[in-house]
Structure formats: C-alpha cells, structure tokens
Design a protein around this motif. Structure first.
Motif, PDB file in Angstrom:
ATOM      1  N   THR A 125       3.273  38.811  15.721  1.00  0.00           N
ATOM      2  CA  THR A 125       3.522  38.030  17.077  1.00  0.00           C
ATOM      3  C   THR A 125       4.830  37.570  16.821  1.00  0.00           C
ATOM      4  OG1 THR A 125       1.300  37.281  17.004  1.00  0.00           O
ATOM      5  CG2 THR A 125       2.702  36.038  18.385  1.00  0.00           C
ATOM      6  N   PRO A 126       5.542  37.571  18.012  1.00  0.00           N
ATOM      7  CA  PRO A 126       7.133  36.854  17.958  1.00  0.00           C
ATOM      8  C   PRO A 126       6.743  35.320  18.167  1.00  0.00           C
ATOM      9  CG  PRO A 126       6.557  37.898  19.962  1.00  0.00           C
ATOM     10  CD  PRO A 126       5.330  38.115  19.174  1.00  0.00           C
ATOM     11  N   MET A 127       8.050  34.772  17.758  1.00  0.00           N
ATOM     12  CA  MET A 127       8.085  33.135  17.820  1.00  0.00           C
ATOM     13  C   MET A 127       8.357  33.078  19.279  1.00  0.00           C
ATOM     14  SD  MET A 127      10.596  32.436  14.738  1.00  0.00           S
ATOM     15  CE  MET A 127       9.977  32.867  12.933  1.00  0.00           C
ATOM     16  N   ASP A 128       7.995  31.899  19.729  1.00  0.00           N
ATOM     17  CA  ASP A 128       8.020  31.531  21.135  1.00  0.00           C
ATOM     18  C   ASP A 128       9.513  30.998  21.767  1.00  0.00           C
ATOM     19  OD1 ASP A 128       5.456  31.815  21.524  1.00  0.00           O
ATOM     20  OD2 ASP A 128       4.980  29.675  21.179  1.00  0.00           O
ATOM     21  N   ARG A 129      10.363  30.362  20.689  1.00  0.00           N
ATOM     22  CA  ARG A 129      11.516  29.843  21.214  1.00  0.00           C
ATOM     23  C   ARG A 129      12.545  29.893  20.057  1.00  0.00           C
ATOM     24  NH1 ARG A 129      10.083  25.622  22.980  1.00  0.00           N
ATOM     25  NH2 ARG A 129       9.703  26.372  25.197  1.00  0.00           N
ATOM     26  N   VAL A 130      13.471  30.123  20.050  1.00  0.00           N
ATOM     27  CA  VAL A 130      14.708  30.270  18.970  1.00  0.00           C
ATOM     28  C   VAL A 130      15.802  29.690  19.538  1.00  0.00           C
ATOM     29  CG1 VAL A 130      16.189  31.934  17.443  1.00  0.00           C
ATOM     30  CG2 VAL A 130      13.571  32.232  17.688  1.00  0.00           C
ATOM     31  N   GLY A 131      16.296  28.902  18.560  1.00  0.00           N
ATOM     32  CA  GLY A 131      17.667  28.228  18.889  1.00  0.00           C
ATOM     33  C   GLY A 131      18.850  28.889  18.073  1.00  0.00           C
ATOM     34  N   LEU A 132      20.037  29.124  18.631  1.00  0.00           N
ATOM     35  CA  LEU A 132      20.954  29.735  17.995  1.00  0.00           C
ATOM     36  C   LEU A 132      22.300  28.703  18.012  1.00  0.00           C
ATOM     37  CD1 LEU A 132      23.041  31.891  16.924  1.00  0.00           C
ATOM     38  CD2 LEU A 132      23.145  32.953  19.289  1.00  0.00           C
ATOM     39  N   TYR A 133      22.949  28.455  16.771  1.00  0.00           N
ATOM     40  CA  TYR A 133      23.895  27.494  16.559  1.00  0.00           C
ATOM     41  C   TYR A 133      25.041  28.231  16.349  1.00  0.00           C
ATOM     42  CZ  TYR A 133      26.871  23.652  15.376  1.00  0.00           C
ATOM     43  OH  TYR A 133      28.060  22.843  15.291  1.00  0.00           O
ATOM     44  N   VAL A 134      26.208  27.962  17.078  1.00  0.00           N
ATOM     45  CA  VAL A 134      27.624  28.859  17.252  1.00  0.00           C
ATOM     46  C   VAL A 134      28.591  27.730  17.040  1.00  0.00           C
ATOM     47  CG1 VAL A 134      29.080  30.547  18.352  1.00  0.00           C
ATOM     48  CG2 VAL A 134      26.621  30.713  18.672  1.00  0.00           C
ATOM     49  N   PRO A 135      29.335  27.880  16.031  1.00  0.00           N
ATOM     50  CA  PRO A 135      30.453  26.932  15.574  1.00  0.00           C
ATOM     51  C   PRO A 135      31.425  26.941  16.887  1.00  0.00           C
ATOM     52  CG  PRO A 135      29.996  28.252  13.602  1.00  0.00           C
ATOM     53  CD  PRO A 135      29.176  29.036  14.851  1.00  0.00           C
ATOM     54  N   GLY A 136      32.253  26.020  16.965  1.00  0.00           N
ATOM     55  CA  GLY A 136      33.414  25.822  17.845  1.00  0.00           C
ATOM     56  C   GLY A 136      34.530  25.864  17.492  1.00  0.00           C
ATOM     57  N   GLY A 137      34.803  26.442  16.332  1.00  0.00           N
ATOM     58  CA  GLY A 137      36.002  26.390  15.664  1.00  0.00           C
ATOM     59  C   GLY A 137      37.424  27.127  16.277  1.00  0.00           C
ATOM     60  N   THR A 138      38.233  27.471  15.143  1.00  0.00           N
ATOM     61  CA  THR A 138      39.492  28.286  15.939  1.00  0.00           C
ATOM     62  C   THR A 138      39.116  29.673  16.207  1.00  0.00           C
ATOM     63  OG1 THR A 138      40.046  28.906  13.620  1.00  0.00           O
ATOM     64  CG2 THR A 138      40.890  26.796  14.623  1.00  0.00           C
ATOM     65  N   ALA A 139      38.113  30.261  15.901  1.00  0.00           N
ATOM     66  CA  ALA A 139      38.003  31.499  16.191  1.00  0.00           C
ATOM     67  C   ALA A 139      36.520  31.702  16.903  1.00  0.00           C
ATOM     68  CB  ALA A 139      37.644  32.344  14.822  1.00  0.00           C
ATOM     69  N   PRO A 140      36.739  32.111  18.090  1.00  0.00           N
ATOM     70  CA  PRO A 140      35.421  32.426  18.786  1.00  0.00           C
ATOM     71  C   PRO A 140      34.531  33.463  18.385  1.00  0.00           C
ATOM     72  CG  PRO A 140      37.209  33.213  20.003  1.00  0.00           C
ATOM     73  CD  PRO A 140      37.931  32.455  18.809  1.00  0.00           C
ATOM     74  N   LEU A 141      33.500  32.988  17.977  1.00  0.00           N
ATOM     75  CA  LEU A 141      32.387  33.828  17.137  1.00  0.00           C
ATOM     76  C   LEU A 141      31.534  34.672  17.844  1.00  0.00           C
ATOM     77  CD1 LEU A 141      31.940  31.734  13.926  1.00  0.00           C
ATOM     78  CD2 LEU A 141      33.617  33.586  14.275  1.00  0.00           C
ATOM     79  N   ALA A 142      31.877  35.502  18.874  1.00  0.00           N
ATOM     80  CA  ALA A 142      31.227  36.031  19.917  1.00  0.00           C
ATOM     81  C   ALA A 142      30.169  37.328  18.943  1.00  0.00           C
ATOM     82  CB  ALA A 142      31.990  37.118  20.852  1.00  0.00           C
ATOM     83  N   SER A 143      30.814  37.593  17.989  1.00  0.00           N
ATOM     84  CA  SER A 143      30.109  38.491  17.201  1.00  0.00           C
ATOM     85  C   SER A 143      28.701  37.796  16.511  1.00  0.00           C
ATOM     86  CB  SER A 143      30.927  39.275  15.931  1.00  0.00           C
ATOM     87  OG  SER A 143      31.389  38.267  14.952  1.00  0.00           O
ATOM     88  N   SER A 144      28.932  36.674  16.174  1.00  0.00           N
ATOM     89  CA  SER A 144      27.730  36.027  15.493  1.00  0.00           C
ATOM     90  C   SER A 144      26.699  35.816  16.595  1.00  0.00           C
ATOM     91  CB  SER A 144      28.273  34.617  15.197  1.00  0.00           C
ATOM     92  OG  SER A 144      28.840  34.657  13.877  1.00  0.00           O
TER      93      SER A 144
END
Length: 433
Positions: A125-144
């Motif tokens: 069974t998949p989880m219901d809801r997942v949260g993703l943290y993306v840092p806001g530093g000098t490099a925009p981490l789109a790949s993450s």
C-alpha cells in the motif's frame, strides 16, 4: 592555492589519517538541539501563526497569512512557462528517465494458499501523503525535487507536497518548474526546523505527512531526527562524497572535474581519489591545480579539498577494493579498464559509476537511478532512496478451520513456554475439541 592531502597506504599512520579524514558528525550540538526542540513545540502549539512568525524572521519577509506562502498547481505551471524552453525540456527528459527506472522497483502484493486452506501473503500500500524538503541555498536544486518526488509518485502516493524557503521572498522558477514536472500538489514557501515540524505535526494549512524526505542544513537534519517516530524520514544525510578509483586509463583532466563536482557542493563535501600509480596521481593533482582557476565556485572547492579531500596511493587493486569497502562511499567511480569485474567485489557503496564515460554528475541529474544516497559510511547498511521507501507492507493471514487446529496447538505450546497463558488459551479456542 589548491591544497589536498596526499596519503600512502604504506605510511605507518595511514589508518589514523584516513579515520580523521572520514570523521563526520552530521547532527548536532546541544544549542542547535535546544533551538529545534523549541521550534517544534511552538509549531505544535500555535500552528500557522508560529510558522508565519518564523518565516518572517528568518526569511526576511512580511506576510500575514499562509495563502501568501502557498503555491498551488497553477502557480507551478506558470513557473514552468517562465523558464527557458531548453531547461524545461531537460527537466522533462530527466523526469522520464527517472520514472522509467523507478517503475522497475514497484512491488506487487502477493499471497498463497496452503494445503489446509490457510491463506498467507503480503499487501503493498502506498503512503497517503509525503512531504519534500528542498533547501533554498545558492544552488536551485531542481534535480533533488525530481529524485525525491518521482519515486513517491511511482509508488502511488496520492499527495506529495514540498516546502522550500524563499529568502527575501525570492524562489527559483527552475525549482518550481521541477515541482510541476514531478507532479507535486502544492508548495509552501517555508523552511528550517519549522517546516519539518509543520510537515510532521500539521498546522491549520499544512496537513501532516506520513514521511519527510529531502536534504537540509543542521537545523533541518536535527528536526528530522527529532520528529522521527511521529513520521518516517529518509535519512540523516551528511555532506556529499565521491570516491574515484582510477587505473590511469581515464584522462587526468576528466578526473579533476569529477573531484570538483562533489567539492563544489559545499565546504564539507568530500572528494577522494585512489590509484596505484604515483605518476597518475601527480597528473591528476596538476590538472586540479590548473583547472580549478576557471570555476565560479572556486573558493568552496578549495576549502572542501583542503579540509576533507585526499589523493591516495595504494599498492594493489586488492588494496583499492579494501579501501572502497572500508570507506563505503556515497558515490563510487570505477574509472578502470574492467569496471564491471571490479564492481562484483564492492560490498558497500551508494551508487557505482562504471567506466571512463560514466561521470557521477550524470547520475545526479538524468541517468535514472536515484541520487539520494547513503553518506558518511552508512552505505554499509542502507540503500538509495526508491519506490520501496514510499510503500508499506502489510502481512495477510487468513487461517482455515483445519489450520486453526494445527497452528493453535503449536502456538499454545510456545505461549506457555513464554508463560503467557492468555495467548495459549486464545490459540486453543481454535483447536478442535
């Protein structure tokens, strides 16, 4: 000036030098822990109000409601329309490759029936809801964004939300475009320990999640450790690492850039190269000295290499393999003539990049396998992020009448051996009289 440690496995104190080089504690001192615990408590008590207060303070903005800090699906689509077409196409191509790879990881439910009619199995069974943290530093981490969100989507998670700080009210369209491509439902422009607390416990606006993934600074890492148990987390990640093993057949200039590709992440990142050729080692060092001068993040690279980098001279291929399994690197480049043969002897590595044309940075962005990998030697016991991290397994048990008679007798005997009489009697209720 480029300075990097040069080690030789024949040195009497080599083991001590290597241990010191590898030493890393990702979390945390008492002051950081105290601050994080206070923030978490405040978010739990005051919800949105506390989240807004911390965001105004640390991100230097002035907002009065969470609606000002929320970007819905249409806003993400608008950001995707604003970035250059070539960047958007690259995001889509990378996403397609990542999704295709992770589709291979999907687990299916299964069951079987024993001769007496008892059914046993496993429900996925998949989880219901997942949260993703993306840092806001000098490099925009789109790949993450892609690497964290797409496995959850492939797993069947219906809702994936993202949090990312927007210092001075600025957020990268490139990052938001990646969220759009990855199918993220909404983005909250909040960061730090307060964002982790909101994802874990929920606020009036931010719904509580089942799991939190994504990298962050020491406050984020400490907060993830503190909320673990209330929610799942991916890992407590340390700085990025690369270990390059070379037999001298790859151009030194290529390997210099491979070393820099990790060192430019931040000053704590680690780049290690191992070879059995002193001449090749000198060539790589010379290439690094020359090429570093052209890098925009030169100062970060120089500090990283000085504090945590190393060029290691080993005496044999067997010794290099021993070093691989001792270090258990996050990224391992086998830049040798027969990389697949050597890979068979690798027991501990997050990702193995085989052959001279397989730059680690290709794995960071678009090869397909996940770039969220175990660091700081934890590849000894953990694995890359994947679809399996967003799926739960439930055991299925349906005992037949005949099975109840057989299993009831076995269970009762074991229960009395453990001096748990109620267990025994419960089992015996199913035994034929």
């Amino acid at each position: 000036m480029l300075t990097v440690s040069k080690l030789n496995t024949t040195d009497k104190d080599f083991n001590q030098q290597l241990d010191a080089l590898l030493s890393w504690e990702s979390v945390s001192n008492h002051e950081v822990l105290h601050t994080v615990q206070h923030v978490i408590s405040d978010i739990r008590q005051r919800g949105d109000d506390a989240l807004i207060d911390y965001t105004n303070k640390f991100d230097r903005v002035s907002v009065s409601s969470m609606s000002e800090l929320t970007i819905e699906a249409q806003g993400l689509a608008d950001a995707a329309a604003r970035i250059p077409a070539a960047q958007l196409e690259a995001l889509k191509q990378a996403a397609e490759r990542i999704e295709r790879y992770h589709n291979k990881q999907v687990s299916e439910s299964w069951q079987y029936t024993e001769a007496d009619g008892t059914l046993l199995g496993q429900k996925i069974t998949p989880m219901d809801r997942v949260g993703l943290y993306v840092p806001g530093g000098t490099a925009p981490l789109a790949s993450s964004v892609l690497m964290n969100a797409l496995p959850a989507k492939v797993a069947g998670v219906p809702e994936v939300v993202m949090v990312t700080p927007a210092p001075d009210g600025k957020v990268s369209d490139f990052t938001l475009a990646a969220a759009h491509v990855a199918g993220i439902n909404r983005v909250f422009l909040v960061g730090g320990a307060q964002a982790i607390a909101a994802l874990a416990y929920g606020t009036q606006t931010v719904a509580a999640c089942d799991k939190i993934v994504g990298p962050g600074n020491i406050f984020v890492a400490t907060a993830k450790r503190e909320v673990f148990g209330k929610v799942g987390i991916d890992m407590i990640a340390g700085p990025s690492e690369i270990m390059v093993v070379s037999d001298g057949t790859t151009p030194a200039s290529w390997l210099a850039e491979d070393m820099f590709s990790q060192a430019e992440h931040d000053t704590d990142a680690q780049s290690i190269l191992v070879t059995t050729s002193a001449e090749h080692l000198a060539e790589v060092e010379a290439a690094m000295v020359e090429q570093v001068q052209t890098h925009p993040r030169k100062e970060i690279i120089l500090t990283s290499l000085k504090d945590r980098g190393a060029l290691i001279l080993a005496q044999s291929e067997e010794e290099m393999i021993e070093l691989i399994n001792r270090i258990a690197p996050e990224h391992l480049e086998l830049s040798v003539a027969e990389p697949q043969k050597m890979a068979q002897q690798v027991r501990h590595a997050g990702a193995i990049f085989m052959g001279k044309y397989t730059a680690e940075s290709l794995g960071d962005y678009c090869a397909g396998p996940n770039h969220v990998l175990p660091t700081s030697g934890t590849a000894r016991f953990s694995s890359p992020l994947g679809v399996y991290d967003f799926q739960k397994r439930s055991s299925l048990i349906m005992v037949s009448e005949e099975g109840g008679d057989t299993l009831g007798k076995i269970a009762a005997e074991l229960a009395r051996g453990e001096q748990l009489e109620a267990h025994a009697r419960s089992a015996e209720c199913r035994v034929k009289k």
